[in-house]
Design an enzyme around this catalytic site. Structure first.
Site, short mmCIF file in Angstrom:
data_model
loop_
_atom_site.label_atom_id
_atom_site.label_comp_id
_atom_site.label_asym_id
_atom_site.label_seq_id
_atom_site.Cartn_x
_atom_site.Cartn_y
_atom_site.Cartn_z
CB CYS A 139 10.51 -0.37 2.65
SG CYS A 139 11.16 0.19 1.09
CD GLU A 193 -5.50 -6.08 0.07
OE1 GLU A 193 -4.51 -5.80 -0.63
OE2 GLU A 193 -5.49 -7.01 0.92
CG PHE A 196 -0.26 0.47 2.50
CD1 PHE A 196 -0.13 1.82 2.80
CD2 PHE A 196 0.30 -0.45 3.39
CE1 PHE A 196 0.52 2.24 3.96
CE2 PHE A 196 0.94 -0.04 4.55
CZ PHE A 196 1.05 1.32 4.84
CE LYS A 204 -3.08 -8.46 -4.36
NZ LYS A 204 -3.43 -7.40 -3.37
P1 NAD Z 1 1.61 -6.62 3.04
O1 NAD Z 1 2.66 -7.66 3.10
O2 NAD Z 1 0.51 -6.65 4.02
O3 NAD Z 1 0.89 -6.65 1.59
C1 NAD Z 1 1.62 -6.65 0.40
C2 NAD Z 1 0.83 -7.37 -0.68
O4 NAD Z 1 0.65 -8.73 -0.28
C3 NAD Z 1 -0.55 -6.78 -0.91
O5 NAD Z 1 -0.82 -6.76 -2.28
C4 NAD Z 1 -1.48 -7.75 -0.18
O6 NAD Z 1 -2.76 -7.85 -0.78
C5 NAD Z 1 -0.74 -9.07 -0.29
N1 NAD Z 1 -1.00 -9.95 0.85
C6 NAD Z 1 -1.24 -9.57 2.14
N2 NAD Z 1 -1.42 -10.66 2.91
C7 NAD Z 1 -1.30 -11.74 2.11
C8 NAD Z 1 -1.37 -13.15 2.34
N3 NAD Z 1 -1.62 -13.65 3.55
N4 NAD Z 1 -1.18 -13.97 1.30
C9 NAD Z 1 -0.91 -13.48 0.07
N5 NAD Z 1 -0.84 -12.16 -0.21
C10 NAD Z 1 -1.03 -11.29 0.80
O7 NAD Z 1 2.36 -5.20 3.06
P2 NAD Z 1 1.73 -3.75 3.18
O8 NAD Z 1 1.23 -3.55 4.56
O9 NAD Z 1 0.84 -3.48 2.04
O10 NAD Z 1 3.05 -2.85 2.94
C11 NAD Z 1 3.92 -2.50 3.97
C12 NAD Z 1 5.10 -3.44 4.03
O11 NAD Z 1 5.78 -3.47 2.79
C13 NAD Z 1 6.16 -3.00 5.05
O12 NAD Z 1 6.63 -4.13 5.73
C14 NAD Z 1 7.25 -2.39 4.19
O13 NAD Z 1 8.54 -2.40 4.74
C15 NAD Z 1 7.18 -3.27 2.99
N6 NAD Z 1 7.78 -2.62 1.84
C16 NAD Z 1 8.99 -3.07 1.44
C17 NAD Z 1 9.62 -2.46 0.37
C18 NAD Z 1 10.97 -2.93 -0.09
O14 NAD Z 1 11.38 -2.52 -1.14
N7 NAD Z 1 11.67 -3.77 0.63
C19 NAD Z 1 9.01 -1.38 -0.29
C20 NAD Z 1 7.76 -0.97 0.14
C21 NAD Z 1 7.15 -1.60 1.21
#
Ligand code: NAD
Length: 496
Positions: A280, A175, A148, A172
């Site tokens: 991040c 959401e 997000f 994807k």
């Molecule tokens: P998230 O892991 O909750 O979600 C990321 C994606 O995974 C979304 O599209 C979500 O729909 C999907 N997802 C969530 N739960 C799932 C499941 N159980 N099974 C399959 N798919 C699932 O992350 P978020 O809260 O949207 O974003 C924040 C996180 O992303 C932080 O931890 C941040 O550090 C990380 N991030 C990392 C980078 C990087 O480059 N390393 C960059 C941006 C964000």
């Protein structure tokens, strides 16, 4: 209330399936709903991408690049509209959203150079009359799953380069703030991309699992939290797919006693609290070397933080906006409370700030916590909020050991005026992206982005040269044209 659907085969569709609320985090109100794609919708997206692949793969790279040029122009022309969409659903202030969009556009600019990037390698006379060359061919249908916190930039780390390399793509997005991502995808179609080359499915775990388990998907790029990154990587690998899965972070800045303290404070403020710390690469821990440096740092930060302004996305005079959900606001506040309970000193407390006119918004004010120690839960976890923790170390080696011992290894930075110390730090620290007096060392589009340790699962980093490698497979051709009429003997030894 409007329902956000999916982009399949060039059309926006809805499938009548489950929906989820999308919030305006500044007001706390539900602004839209997003459909969570059914298995059939995801399969339709994959089928569309599969059908578009043969023609797109054979489209000359220069023509693919021209689409990217037009896409870049459309992104620039519609920048304000995109940033307003980001602000409304994510909460970030327009100047911050503009920065994110610009970094996304830079990835499109890199993808515009794809004819050069795919030129391959050629060796004349590798043997007598034999030429050999390698070229880089697209994989097929590639999936991207994004978080997000950067609804414009992170998807653009992926699909422009993947598509420029000749792949077709199913995205994807998160959401939680899907509108800007979907609109950006529509702009790429407006730029001339054939239908089916880029499809977008909004959804949750069901959509993700469908992508992970479909054999037509050849590779998966993921960015999100570490537990999900690990799950994606293991599942994709078990299913024979190439995968790069970027995870969470806890980025430390070492503040050396010789650092220019006023400049360091200014750099830390932006890097810790910009975008409410929901980056991040946010600097969430300052490790001060020596008590004198720590005392100076904490008192200057405390003073400077009096001027910080948290508020709604639509007021450009605000420094940062709300966090993404009510649940996340409570989680961030909970980490502040747990640090306090564990014996740390909350110097500036951002819990329950009063934001006039936005009483229901998901706000956490800038928070400074001193005397944090590595055993505390708030130190170990990625808080992902506007919270800066100060850890006191007695030497640079002790400070570096803290960073090396942490499970994450995304970004880090040192503030110093000592070149030797800076060089030692960048040579030895176990982190993927390092800044020297640069608080957010996010690599430019023609390098590649990725952390170490549990911040990245996979071998290749995102975008840039690693992105080209990730989205292509090498084929090596060895060629010989013997003169006609010359009789060739039989050889049973290995060709040399
Ligand atoms: P998230 O892991 O909750 O979600 C990321 C994606 O995974 C979304 O599209 C979500 O729909 C999907 N997802 C969530 N739960 C799932 C499941 N159980 N099974 C399959 N798919 C699932 O992350 P978020 O809260 O949207 O974003 C924040 C996180 O992303 C932080 O931890 C941040 O550090 C990380 N991030 C990392 C980078 C990087 O480059 N390393 C960059 C941006 C964000």
């Amino acid at each position: 209330m409007s329902v956000i659907g999916h982009l399949i085969d060039g059309e926006i569709i809805t499938d009548g399936g489950r929906t989820q609320d999308v919030y305006n985090p500044s007001t706390g109100a539900v602004s839209k709903q997003v459909e969570l794609a059914t298995v059939a919708t995801v399969e339709a997206a994959i089928a569309s991408a599969q059908a578009a692949f043969p023609e797109w793969r054979n489209t000359p790279p220069i023509k693919r690049a021209r689409v990217m040029f037009r896409f870049k122009e459309l992104l620039e022309q519609n920048a304000e509209k995109i940033c307003a969409m980001i602000g409304e659903e994510h909460g970030k202030i327009s100047h911050d959203a503009m920065g994110e969009l610009q970094r996304g556009i830079e990835n499109v600019e890199y993808a515009c150079g794809v004819p050069e990037l795919l030129k391959g390698e050629f060796s004349r006379n590798a043997g007598p009359g034999i030429d050999s060359w390698s070229d880089f061919q697209p994989l097929g249908v590639v999936a991207g799953i994004t978080p997000f916190n950067f609804p414009a930039m992170v998807p653009m780390w992926m699909f422009p380069l993947a598509i420029a390399c000749g792949n077709t793509f199913v995205l994807k997005p998160s959401e939680r703030d899907p509108s800007s991502t979907l609109y950006i995808a529509q702009l790429l179609l407006e730029a001339g991309l054939p239908k089916g080359v880029l499809n977008v499915v909004n959804g949750d775990k069901e959509a993700v699992d469908t992508l992970l388990n479909d054999e037509r998907i050849k590779a998966v790029s993921f960015v999100g939290s570490t537990p999900i990154a690990e799950y994606i990587y293991k599942t994709a690998n078990a299913n024979g797919k190439r995968c790069q899965a970027l995870g969470g972070a806890k980025n430390h800045a070492i503040v050396m006693p010789d650092a220019d303290m006023d400049n360091t404070v200014n750099q830390l403020l932006g890097a810790a609290f910009g975008s409410s710390g929901e980056r991040c690469m946010a600097l969430s821990v300052a490790v001060a070397v020596g008590d004198e440096a720590a005392d100076a740092l904490v008192s200057k930060l405390q003073e400077a933080m009096k001027g910080l302004k948290v508020g709604a996305f639509c007021d450009a005079s605000n420094d940062f906006g709300p966090v993404i959900t009510r649940a996340h606001e409570q989680k961030v506040s909970g980490y502040i409370s747990s640090a306090e309970k564990d014996g740390a000193t909350v110097v500036v407390d951002g819990r329950n700030p009063q934001v006039e006119g936005y009483a229901e918004g998901f706000f956490v004010g800038a928070t400074l916590i001193d005397r944090v120690t590595p055993d505390m839960e708030s130190y170990q976890a990625e808080i992902f909020g506007p919270v800066l923790q100060v850890v006191r170390a007695s030497s640079m080696d002790e400070a570096m050991k803290l960073i090396d011992d942490h499970e994450y290894g995304n970004g880090t930075c040192i503030f110093t005026r000592d070149g030797e110390a800076a060089r030692y730090f960048s040579d030895n620290i176990q982190v993927g992206m390092v800044g020297i007096n640069v608080p957010l060392p996010v690599p430019v589009a023609y390098h590649s982005f990725g952390g170490w340790k549990r911040s990245l699962f996979g071998d290749l980093h995102a975008y840039g040269p690693d992105g080209v490698r990730f989205y292509t497979k090498r084929k090596t051709i060895t060629q010989r044209w013997p003169s006609s009429g010359v009789r060739e003997g039989v050889s049973f030894s290995f060709p040399s």
